[in-house]
Design an enzyme around this catalytic site. Structure first.
Site, PDB file in Angstrom:
ATOM      1  CG  ASN A 273      -1.813   1.235   1.100  1.00 25.21           C
ATOM      2  OD1 ASN A 273      -2.659   1.315   0.470  1.00 25.21           O
ATOM      3  ND2 ASN A 273      -1.587   2.113   2.274  1.00 25.21           N
TER       4      ASN A 273
ATOM      5  CE1 TYR B  73      -3.230   6.573   5.152  1.00 27.40           C
ATOM      6  CE2 TYR B  73      -0.784   5.745   4.652  1.00 27.40           C
ATOM      7  CZ  TYR B  73      -2.408   5.509   4.387  1.00 27.40           C
ATOM      8  OH  TYR B  73      -2.927   4.513   3.788  1.00 27.40           O
ATOM      9  NE  ARG B  74      -2.518  15.168  11.022  1.00 26.92           N
ATOM     10  CZ  ARG B  74      -3.807  15.413  11.338  1.00 26.92           C
ATOM     11  NH1 ARG B  74      -4.916  15.874  10.693  1.00 26.92           N
ATOM     12  NH2 ARG B  74      -4.106  15.288  12.948  1.00 26.92           N
TER      13      ARG B  74
ATOM     14  CD1 TRP C  98      -1.369   5.082   8.246  1.00 25.13           C
ATOM     15  CD2 TRP C  98      -0.281   3.931   9.685  1.00 25.13           C
ATOM     16  NE1 TRP C  98      -0.112   4.612   7.569  1.00 25.13           N
ATOM     17  CE2 TRP C  98       0.522   3.912   8.432  1.00 25.13           C
ATOM     18  CE3 TRP C  98       0.446   3.049  10.813  1.00 25.13           C
ATOM     19  CZ2 TRP C  98       1.840   3.547   8.263  1.00 25.13           C
ATOM     20  CZ3 TRP C  98       1.399   2.701  10.591  1.00 25.13           C
ATOM     21  CH2 TRP C  98       2.397   2.684   9.440  1.00 25.13           C
TER      22      TRP C  98
ATOM     23  CD  GLU D 246      -1.928   2.659  -3.192  1.00 21.91           C
ATOM     24  OE1 GLU D 246      -2.933   2.727  -2.643  1.00 21.91           O
ATOM     25  OE2 GLU D 246      -0.974   1.770  -3.201  1.00 21.91           O
TER      26      GLU D 246
ATOM     27  CG  ASP E  44      -6.884  17.707   8.411  1.00 23.06           C
ATOM     28  OD1 ASP E  44      -6.769  17.315   7.350  1.00 23.06           O
ATOM     29  OD2 ASP E  44      -6.854  16.923   9.299  1.00 23.06           O
TER      30      ASP E  44
END
Length: 632
Positions: free
Chosen positions: A169, A173-174, A187, A235, A285
């Protein structure tokens, strides 16, 4: 056109006049965010900051910040071509014997280009830092917004492998920097990375992690795309398909993971499932609000590899529209053919920026029977990450779903509050701060299609149902209403098509419900279909700001109701005295001192345009831009 790496994409943008260099020193603490936010909201060029204070590495931002740049990154003439390409791939058939098979060979070659290609040497490993050499502070990692918990990596390609299934995967993700060799790893519970970590815990192992920064721009997009669980599709495969050639990868130097060979920088390390989770956040965000501090795993960096002259890629998220609006639009186009395969009556759909992806979905259908709108809406709620949708509006096939104002006009014309609105429940995005419970809350379906006799029911009134046959002439401007002596009203505006926006200074529990009931029966509500109650920071002159606020601040089951034929949306903040057990986050607002400093320095940056931000109501959203362009 395929781009082997980020720098080739940057070079092309610069040659087209779509990237500008800022040569003067700038601060990674807030200043770059303020500059970049102004540029993306105006549809301006991407930026390359050559001198970031405290770092020798230049920073690129806004590379995918317009519809045109997003399409160019994927090698397409426009984003609509993405739907066409995927639809063409899905039409592969084995019918017609040898002739039919030969006719599909070009498509089969596209499919064959999907897997990543392993190489032995890679530019991203020209420089290698290990152990004590590692210092994240040498990278120009941004502190984006005033109340952020610290600097965050905002455009990471986080690579993991399931230790049980071998599934690979790559997600975005920040990552909050927590030390020279540590970051948080955001996560969320629904994310694949979280599942990989849980499986590592079952085996008593650390989870190896690699974080790529930069690389093929198609790969950057692919990391943000919510892929369906199809064996062999990851991806890297999606990027290979989009770019028309296999993505080169190389084995990490301290992790047993493949990383993009042409990335600018790679962080290698691990997450230990036995470690206690650490506080992470707050963070301004993509919702336009701060997500509050919470507990998340910690990522330990064991090595940094990079090119000899790397460029650090970044993005900012915040009040829409920002750069992620164009990644979301690409995802719309990518998955439209798949949605139509499952629900063939769908003509088109849109996730407008005001809905920050998960809060609002417009969908147009070829209506065939009573209740068809609800059938499609429920079907969408069962498709992958569409399960997080909060409000789904269904319109007829002749309504352009990318025309934000036209869709809401159709709602006013065709949807009777109560009769054509339906509340339900389901999973919510964990960033949704208004839901009844964490990651679980109410949803609203609005049927704005032309009704069949079976759907009309009883109690239809001209007040609640516009005359659809009259079209645009059904709504005419009217003078400002005479308001009752109601508590807390700061500003208000009524639109010609039956929407009433009211900004409220909320000071007590139940104030929104009481005010809504009072206004709905007042003479000022004549001709009103929807009453939207807003917080004190909302500009009632700006429909985008109004809907962004409302959609963020409602749980439809709790905060949307019918009173005297008017659909009331209570978009005020919710109080603990009202039974809301979590803290209510703040809207993202830049520090005025930083705004003033950027104003004063604007002439030094060498950038076009006036230094100040857009006037209220003047922001051009991606949907507005598309509507204007299509109208000529």
């Amino acid at each position: 056109m395929a781009f082997p790496d980020l720098r080739s994409f940057i070079q092309l943008l610069e040659s087209r006049g779509d990237l500008l260099r800022v040569a003067v020193p700038v601060d990674r603490h807030l200043e770059i965010t303020e500059i970049a936010d102004r540029m993306v909201k105006r549809g301006g060029p991407a930026l390359l900051f050559e001198q970031v204070k405290g770092s020798a590495v230049p920073l690129a931002i806004g590379l995918l910040g317009t519809r045109e740049r997003m399409a160019l990154a994927l090698g397409l003439p426009d984003l609509e071509a993405l739907s066409t390409r995927v639809r063409d791939l899905m039409n592969i058939t084995m019918d017609g014997g040898v002739g039919g098979l030969l006719s599909t060979l070009p498509k089969l070659r596209d499919v064959a280009s999907l897997p990543a290609r392993r190489v032995k040497r890679a530019p991203v490993q020209d420089v290698i830092w290990r152990g004590d050499e590692v210092d994240l502070g040498t990278l120009p990692i941004l502190h984006c917004w005033p109340l952020d918990g610290g600097p965050f990596v905002t455009l990471p390609l986080v690579i993991t492998k399931d230790p049980i299934t071998g599934e690979r995967n790559m997600g975005m993700y920040r990552m909050q920097v927590m030390g020279p060799r540590e970051t948080g790893m955001h996560w969320q519970r629904h994310k694949t990375g979280a599942r990989h970590l849980a499986n590592a815990g079952k085996l008593g192992q650390r989870l190896q992690v690699a974080v790529a920064l930069g690389g093929d721009p198609a790969l950057i997009y692919a990391a943000s795309a919510p892929l369906p669980p199809i064996p062999g599709l990851d991806e890297f495969a999606l990027a290979g398909y989009l770019r028309g050639q296999r993505s080169p990868v190389v084995r990490g130097v301290t992790v047993d993971l493949d990383v993009p060979a042409n990335a600018e920088i790679v962080l290698e390390g691990y997450v230990d499932p036995t470690e206690a989770w650490q506080p992470e956040g707050p963070f301004g965000d993509h919702t336009g609000f701060y997500t509050l501090e919470d507990l998340y795993p910690r990522f330990h960096v064991t090595a940094i590899t990079m090119r000899r002259d790397p460029v650090y890629p970044a993005t900012i998220v915040g009040r829409p529209p920002v750069e992620d609006a164009y990644l979301i639009e690409a995802t719309e186009r990518l998955f439209l053919p798949a949605a139509q395969l499952i629900l063939p009556e769908i003509v088109d759909y849109s996730m407008p920026p005001a809905g920050v992806a998960h809060n609002l979905v417009f969908v147009s259908i070829r209506k065939q029977f009573p209740g068809h709108a609800y059938k499609v809406a429920h079907g969408l709620l069962g498709l992958g990450q569409m399960m997080f949708a909060k409000v789904i509006v269904v319109v007829d096939e002749d309504i352009p779903v990318h025309d934000f104002d036209r869709v809401w006009r159709a709602v006013a014309q065709q949807a009777v509050p109560g009769r054509d609105t339906l509340s339900t429940r389901g999973p919510m995005d964990v960033l949704d701060h208004s839901s009844r419970a964490w990651s679980y809350g109410g949803k609203l379906i609005i049927d704005a299609t032309i009704k069949r006799p079976e759907e009309l029911g009883e109690g239809l009134t001209s007040r609640a149902q516009g005359d659809a046959s009259a079209g645009e002439a059904a709504f005419t401007p009217r003078p400002s209403p005479i308001l009752p002596d109601a508590e807390g009203i700061l500003a208000q505006r009524q639109t010609p098509d039956g929407y009433w926006f009211v900004a409220v200074n909320k000071t007590r529990a139940g104030q929104g419900r009481a005010l809504g009931a009072e206004l709905a029966v007042s003479p000022a509500a004549r001709g009103v279909r929807h009453l939207l109650l807003l917080d004190e920071l909302t500009d009632v002159r700006d429909p985008q700001d109004v809907w962004w606020t409302v959609l963020n601040n409602i749980d439809p089951e709790r905060d949307v109701w019918v009173s005297d034929g008017v659909l009331i949306w209570d978009g005020t903040r919710k109080l603990r005295e009202e039974g809301f057990t979590r803290d209510w986050p703040q809207k993202i607002v830049m520090d005025p001192a930083v705004v003033a400093r950027v104003d004063a320095r604007w002439h030094l940056y060498g950038l076009p345009g006036l230094p100040e931000g857009p006037e209220p109501g003047a922001t051009t959203t991606p949907d507005q831009e598309r509507t204007r362009t299509s109208a000529g």
